[in-house]
Design a protein around this motif. Structure first.
Motif, PDB file in Angstrom:
ATOM      1  N   ARG A  35       0.827  -1.215   0.000  1.00 61.80           N
ATOM      2  CA  ARG A  35       0.000   0.000   0.000  1.00 61.80           C
ATOM      3  C   ARG A  35       0.861   1.265   0.000  1.00 61.80           C
ATOM      4  O   ARG A  35       0.532   2.237  -0.666  1.00 61.80           O
ATOM      5  CB  ARG A  35      -0.935   0.021   1.203  1.00 61.80           C
ATOM      6  N   SER A  36       1.938   1.247   0.762  1.00 63.83           N
ATOM      7  CA  SER A  36       2.812   2.416   0.839  1.00 63.83           C
ATOM      8  C   SER A  36       3.499   2.692  -0.492  1.00 63.83           C
ATOM      9  O   SER A  36       3.515   3.831  -0.970  1.00 63.83           O
ATOM     10  CB  SER A  36       3.861   2.217   1.937  1.00 63.83           C
ATOM     11  N   ILE A  37       4.051   1.662  -1.098  1.00 61.71           N
ATOM     12  CA  ILE A  37       4.743   1.812  -2.386  1.00 61.71           C
ATOM     13  C   ILE A  37       3.751   2.208  -3.473  1.00 61.71           C
ATOM     14  O   ILE A  37       4.019   3.098  -4.285  1.00 61.71           O
ATOM     15  CB  ILE A  37       5.508   0.522  -2.736  1.00 61.71           C
ATOM     16  N   ARG A  38       2.601   1.565  -3.497  1.00 62.44           N
ATOM     17  CA  ARG A  38       1.572   1.895  -4.492  1.00 62.44           C
ATOM     18  C   ARG A  38       1.156   3.352  -4.362  1.00 62.44           C
ATOM     19  O   ARG A  38       1.011   4.060  -5.356  1.00 62.44           O
ATOM     20  CB  ARG A  38       0.373   0.971  -4.313  1.00 62.44           C
ATOM     21  N   ALA A  39       1.002   3.821  -3.131  1.00 61.81           N
ATOM     22  CA  ALA A  39       0.614   5.213  -2.909  1.00 61.81           C
ATOM     23  C   ALA A  39       1.667   6.167  -3.463  1.00 61.81           C
ATOM     24  O   ALA A  39       1.337   7.120  -4.173  1.00 61.81           O
ATOM     25  CB  ALA A  39       0.398   5.465  -1.415  1.00 61.81           C
TER      26      ALA A  39
END
Length: 124
Positions: A66-70
């Motif tokens: 989720r962090s990388i995708r964001a």
């Protein structure tokens, strides 16, 4: 002052203790805050400061995904977004990019060009 203000960015994603934060600059536009909402972060605020957090109970792979995708989607939208080194994982990054490309290919089909009907053709 937020961490994003300190670093001169739009968003800083980092972990403190067991919580992952997405800290936005002071006065961040509503579109940025809404985008973080849509990326699975929960909006929080106190006084004049607004930030986002990932929900508790996610496994570490999901936290990193989720962090990388964001960061990737925010950067693609023109925002200056950073992620702390402890949340970055090259294998997860590669997977997120591959999934985004796959989803993009499914949604960006070019419709076939319509064939003119005989009634719309010009007679010479």
């Amino acid at each position: 002052m937020s961490l994003a203000d300190e670093y001169g960015t739009d968003v800083e994603i980092y972990r403190r203790d067991d919580t992952v934060y997405a800290d936005t600059r002071t006065g961040a536009p509503a579109q940025l805050l809404e985008r973080l909402d849509s990326l699975g972060f929960t909006r929080k605020s106190r006084a004049i400061h607004t930030w986002h957090e990932l929900p508790e109970g996610l496994n570490q792979t999901e936290v990193k995904r989720r962090s990388i995708r964001a960061v990737l989607l925010l950067t693609a939208a023109g925002y200056d977004a950073n992620i702390s080194h402890d949340l970055y994982d090259k294998a997860v990054h590669t997977t997120v990019v591959a999934q985004a490309k796959s989803a993009s290919m499914k949604t960006t089909r070019v419709p076939p060009r319509p064939t003119p009907s005989p009634s719309t053709r010009r007679n010479r």
